[in-house]
Design a protein around this motif. Structure first.
Motif, PDB file in Angstrom:
ATOM      1  N   GLU A   1       0.778  -1.089  -0.011  1.00  0.00           N
ATOM      2  CA  GLU A   1       0.017  -0.055  -0.073  1.00  0.00           C
ATOM      3  C   GLU A   1       0.776   1.281   0.041  1.00  0.00           C
ATOM      4  OE1 GLU A   1      -3.058   0.352  -0.374  1.00  0.00           O
ATOM      5  OE2 GLU A   1      -4.211  -1.284   0.780  1.00  0.00           O
ATOM      6  N   ALA A   2       0.357   2.372  -0.482  1.00  0.00           N
ATOM      7  CA  ALA A   2       0.976   3.611  -0.322  1.00  0.00           C
ATOM      8  C   ALA A   2       1.261   4.154   0.791  1.00  0.00           C
ATOM      9  CB  ALA A   2       0.357   4.658  -1.267  1.00  0.00           C
ATOM     10  N   ALA A   3       2.309   4.804   0.880  1.00  0.00           N
ATOM     11  CA  ALA A   3       2.805   5.160   2.327  1.00  0.00           C
ATOM     12  C   ALA A   3       1.981   6.105   2.925  1.00  0.00           C
ATOM     13  CB  ALA A   3       4.167   6.067   2.138  1.00  0.00           C
ATOM     14  N   GLU A   4       1.295   6.806   2.382  1.00  0.00           N
ATOM     15  CA  GLU A   4       0.108   7.560   2.936  1.00  0.00           C
ATOM     16  C   GLU A   4      -1.028   7.035   3.585  1.00  0.00           C
ATOM     17  OE1 GLU A   4      -0.245   8.561  -1.335  1.00  0.00           O
ATOM     18  OE2 GLU A   4       1.212   8.192   0.001  1.00  0.00           O
ATOM     19  N   THR A   5      -1.310   5.664   2.813  1.00  0.00           N
ATOM     20  CA  THR A   5      -2.393   4.831   3.225  1.00  0.00           C
ATOM     21  C   THR A   5      -1.945   4.145   4.687  1.00  0.00           C
ATOM     22  OG1 THR A   5      -3.087   4.572   0.959  1.00  0.00           O
ATOM     23  CG2 THR A   5      -3.914   2.850   2.535  1.00  0.00           C
ATOM     24  N   LYS A   6      -0.715   3.653   4.345  1.00  0.00           N
ATOM     25  CA  LYS A   6      -0.150   2.888   5.575  1.00  0.00           C
ATOM     26  C   LYS A   6      -0.127   3.786   6.815  1.00  0.00           C
ATOM     27  CE  LYS A   6       3.951   0.085   6.836  1.00  0.00           C
ATOM     28  NZ  LYS A   6       3.440  -1.132   7.148  1.00  0.00           N
ATOM     29  N   ARG A   7       0.304   5.059   6.697  1.00  0.00           N
ATOM     30  CA  ARG A   7       0.408   6.052   7.902  1.00  0.00           C
ATOM     31  C   ARG A   7      -1.053   6.218   8.448  1.00  0.00           C
ATOM     32  NH1 ARG A   7       2.744   6.479  11.759  1.00  0.00           N
ATOM     33  NH2 ARG A   7       2.855   8.741  11.906  1.00  0.00           N
ATOM     34  N   ALA A   8      -2.009   6.520   7.609  1.00  0.00           N
ATOM     35  CA  ALA A   8      -3.337   6.677   8.054  1.00  0.00           C
ATOM     36  C   ALA A   8      -3.936   5.272   8.777  1.00  0.00           C
ATOM     37  CB  ALA A   8      -4.250   6.779   6.740  1.00  0.00           C
ATOM     38  N   GLN A   9      -3.399   4.267   8.274  1.00  0.00           N
ATOM     39  CA  GLN A   9      -3.912   3.078   9.084  1.00  0.00           C
ATOM     40  C   GLN A   9      -3.386   2.874  10.423  1.00  0.00           C
ATOM     41  OE1 GLN A   9      -2.382   0.063   9.961  1.00  0.00           O
ATOM     42  NE2 GLN A   9      -3.816  -1.575   9.704  1.00  0.00           N
ATOM     43  N   GLU A  10      -1.943   3.334  10.287  1.00  0.00           N
ATOM     44  CA  GLU A  10      -1.388   3.236  11.882  1.00  0.00           C
ATOM     45  C   GLU A  10      -1.928   4.214  12.836  1.00  0.00           C
ATOM     46  OE1 GLU A  10       3.208   1.737  10.137  1.00  0.00           O
ATOM     47  OE2 GLU A  10       2.698   3.918  10.392  1.00  0.00           O
ATOM     48  N   GLN A  11      -2.093   5.490  12.126  1.00  0.00           N
ATOM     49  CA  GLN A  11      -2.845   6.375  13.089  1.00  0.00           C
ATOM     50  C   GLN A  11      -4.194   6.176  13.449  1.00  0.00           C
ATOM     51  OE1 GLN A  11      -1.188   9.318  14.630  1.00  0.00           O
ATOM     52  NE2 GLN A  11       0.272   7.782  13.677  1.00  0.00           N
ATOM     53  N   ALA A  12      -4.885   5.137  12.650  1.00  0.00           N
ATOM     54  CA  ALA A  12      -6.123   4.672  13.151  1.00  0.00           C
ATOM     55  C   ALA A  12      -5.949   3.781  14.509  1.00  0.00           C
ATOM     56  CB  ALA A  12      -7.039   3.772  12.055  1.00  0.00           C
ATOM     57  N   ILE A  13      -5.027   2.928  14.319  1.00  0.00           N
ATOM     58  CA  ILE A  13      -4.425   2.022  15.324  1.00  0.00           C
ATOM     59  C   ILE A  13      -4.072   2.823  16.615  1.00  0.00           C
ATOM     60  CG2 ILE A  13      -2.822   0.546  16.355  1.00  0.00           C
ATOM     61  CD1 ILE A  13      -2.371  -0.693  13.383  1.00  0.00           C
ATOM     62  N   PHE A  14      -3.107   3.887  16.336  1.00  0.00           N
ATOM     63  CA  PHE A  14      -2.985   4.909  17.571  1.00  0.00           C
ATOM     64  C   PHE A  14      -4.468   5.525  18.069  1.00  0.00           C
ATOM     65  CE2 PHE A  14      -1.177   8.918  19.460  1.00  0.00           C
ATOM     66  CZ  PHE A  14      -0.057   8.208  20.183  1.00  0.00           C
ATOM     67  N   THR A  15      -5.275   5.904  17.280  1.00  0.00           N
ATOM     68  CA  THR A  15      -6.630   6.322  17.913  1.00  0.00           C
ATOM     69  C   THR A  15      -7.309   5.450  18.917  1.00  0.00           C
ATOM     70  OG1 THR A  15      -6.729   7.849  15.909  1.00  0.00           O
ATOM     71  CG2 THR A  15      -8.587   7.473  17.185  1.00  0.00           C
ATOM     72  N   VAL A  16      -7.067   4.273  18.249  1.00  0.00           N
ATOM     73  CA  VAL A  16      -7.743   3.094  19.061  1.00  0.00           C
ATOM     74  C   VAL A  16      -7.151   2.962  20.539  1.00  0.00           C
ATOM     75  CG1 VAL A  16      -8.426   0.613  19.223  1.00  0.00           C
ATOM     76  CG2 VAL A  16      -8.758   1.851  17.270  1.00  0.00           C
ATOM     77  N   MET A  17      -5.784   3.280  20.598  1.00  0.00           N
ATOM     78  CA  MET A  17      -4.880   3.182  21.862  1.00  0.00           C
ATOM     79  C   MET A  17      -5.432   4.213  22.479  1.00  0.00           C
ATOM     80  SD  MET A  17      -1.291   1.919  20.378  1.00  0.00           S
ATOM     81  CE  MET A  17      -0.403   1.837  22.188  1.00  0.00           C
ATOM     82  N   GLN A  18      -5.404   5.491  22.025  1.00  0.00           N
ATOM     83  CA  GLN A  18      -5.751   6.832  22.908  1.00  0.00           C
ATOM     84  C   GLN A  18      -7.162   6.663  23.398  1.00  0.00           C
ATOM     85  OE1 GLN A  18      -4.769   9.647  19.633  1.00  0.00           O
ATOM     86  NE2 GLN A  18      -3.363  10.625  21.333  1.00  0.00           N
ATOM     87  N   ASP A  19      -8.119   6.191  22.693  1.00  0.00           N
ATOM     88  CA  ASP A  19      -9.659   5.963  22.874  1.00  0.00           C
ATOM     89  C   ASP A  19      -9.796   5.069  24.166  1.00  0.00           C
ATOM     90  OD1 ASP A  19     -10.218   7.775  20.941  1.00  0.00           O
ATOM     91  OD2 ASP A  19     -11.132   6.338  19.636  1.00  0.00           O
ATOM     92  N   CYS A  20      -8.967   3.866  24.325  1.00  0.00           N
ATOM     93  CA  CYS A  20      -9.162   3.056  25.312  1.00  0.00           C
ATOM     94  C   CYS A  20      -7.948   3.432  26.418  1.00  0.00           C
ATOM     95  CB  CYS A  20      -9.204   1.763  24.864  1.00  0.00           C
ATOM     96  SG  CYS A  20      -7.800   1.231  24.170  1.00  0.00           S
ATOM     97  N   GLY A  21      -7.228   4.490  26.286  1.00  0.00           N
ATOM     98  CA  GLY A  21      -6.460   4.509  27.369  1.00  0.00           C
ATOM     99  C   GLY A  21      -5.089   3.705  27.054  1.00  0.00           C
ATOM    100  N   ALA A  22      -4.662   3.008  26.261  1.00  0.00           N
ATOM    101  CA  ALA A  22      -3.898   1.950  26.299  1.00  0.00           C
ATOM    102  C   ALA A  22      -2.545   2.837  25.899  1.00  0.00           C
ATOM    103  CB  ALA A  22      -3.929   0.937  25.186  1.00  0.00           C
ATOM    104  N   GLU A  23      -1.579   1.998  26.902  1.00  0.00           N
ATOM    105  CA  GLU A  23      -0.332   2.572  26.953  1.00  0.00           C
ATOM    106  C   GLU A  23       0.801   1.611  26.273  1.00  0.00           C
ATOM    107  OE1 GLU A  23       1.604   1.291  31.187  1.00  0.00           O
ATOM    108  OE2 GLU A  23      -0.085   2.495  31.193  1.00  0.00           O
ATOM    109  N   LEU A  24       0.409   0.513  25.705  1.00  0.00           N
ATOM    110  CA  LEU A  24       1.174  -0.635  25.252  1.00  0.00           C
ATOM    111  C   LEU A  24       0.463  -1.388  23.995  1.00  0.00           C
ATOM    112  CD1 LEU A  24       3.866  -2.675  25.380  1.00  0.00           C
ATOM    113  CD2 LEU A  24       2.364  -4.069  26.631  1.00  0.00           C
TER     114      LEU A  24
END
Length: 291
Positions: free
Chosen positions: A150-173
């Motif tokens: 996948e294009a780099a911008e698509t990959k970064r968007a997907q990774e930021q979606a993972i990070f948003t999930v972490m933030q939303d549930c207060g995950a540190e790991l």
């Protein structure tokens, strides 16, 4: 029944010098704390000292921030990096998986059985394979599709979606439980020291893709797995835990894979447990693990 005293873990590292243990234990004693377990290690090569102290604190010391203030002078005197962890606060974890579910299943079982002092906030995946398994544990499943190349911008968007999930549930790991995507350098930097991967090989041998096929082709007699922190250098992050099982010439590549998957599950579970129990300290490109 009296209310149990709150318990904390102090982890620290600093240049090695006389008097560190005395100063730390003395200050805890003066504050009315009771040391329940203490481990320390001095690295002769780097000149660094590492320490983990598990202690209970009196009622007037109810939070890690207050304890940290008490250590201001000791921290400055020894040029110390020190953190207090309140054991009443269970670390939140997000697990990432692709299409091999043995590590995910093992972690969820251990978590549900009370063997891991953590809370699983969610499971994320680039496939839907383990949606039902995840939801059977009462957990949120987030399908965040991503294909190889996948294009780099698509990959970064997907990774930021993972990070948003972490933030939303207060995950540190973030635990990569056979998540078969290479994280971008930017995401690795964003999660430095907060992402653990399981590699299905005894590193530094057989890096990259299809390590069991590589091992079979070389006729190995031991098959292993490695849990390590994620860095931008593929399969090069500081190693937390490793283990091996003996194999022989009669075994096929599929046999090696089956043996290896059992090792992977155990090794990753150990690494996650030590992380959430605050037993791992970084020592340059290595780790100090107080078991």
């Amino acid at each position: 029944m009296p209310t149990p005293s709150p318990e904390f873990v102090l982890t620290l590292s600093c240049p090695d010098a006389p008097g560190i243990v005395h100063s730390v234990s003395g200050l805890l004693y003066q504050a009315g704390c009771n040391i329940m377990d203490s481990q320390q290690y001095g690295d002769a090569d780097t000149g660094l000292f590492f320490m983990r102290v598990h202690f209970s604190a009196p009622e007037h010391l109810q939070d890690a921030a207050h304890l940290s203030l008490l250590f201001g002078e000791v921290r400055k005197r020894f040029d110390m990096q020190a953190q207090f962890h309140d054991l009443r606060v269970r670390p939140k974890v997000v697990i990432a998986v692709s299409q091999h579910g043995h590590c995910l299943n093992d972690l969820l079982y251990r978590w549900k059985a009370g063997q891991l002092a953590m809370d699983v906030g969610a499971v994320v995946s680039n496939h839907t394979t383990f949606a039902d398994l995840t939801r059977s544990y009462g957990l949120a499943f987030h399908h965040l599709p991503l294909k190889a190349g996948e294009a780099a911008e698509t990959k970064r968007a997907q990774e930021q979606a993972i990070f948003t999930v972490m933030q939303d549930c207060g995950a540190e790991l973030l635990v990569l439980a056979r998540y078969m995507q290479i994280l971008s350098a930017e995401f690795c930097a964003q999660l430095e020291g907060r992402a653990i991967n399981i590699h299905h090989s005894f590193l530094p041998s057989f890096k990259g893709a299809r390590p069991y096929a590589q091992a079979y082709a070389r006729g190995v007699k031991l098959i292993g797995a490695t849990a390590h922190y994620v860095t931008a250098d593929l399969d090069e992050g500081p190693i937390i835990e490793q283990d091996v099982e003996r194999v022989d010439h009669t075994m096929s590549a599929a046999d090696l894979t089956a043996v290896g998957q059992d090792v992977e599950s155990v090794v990753l579970a150990r690494a996650v447990r030590w992380q959430v129990e605050h037993r791992i300290l970084r020592n340059g490109h290595k780790t100090v693990v107080f078991r």
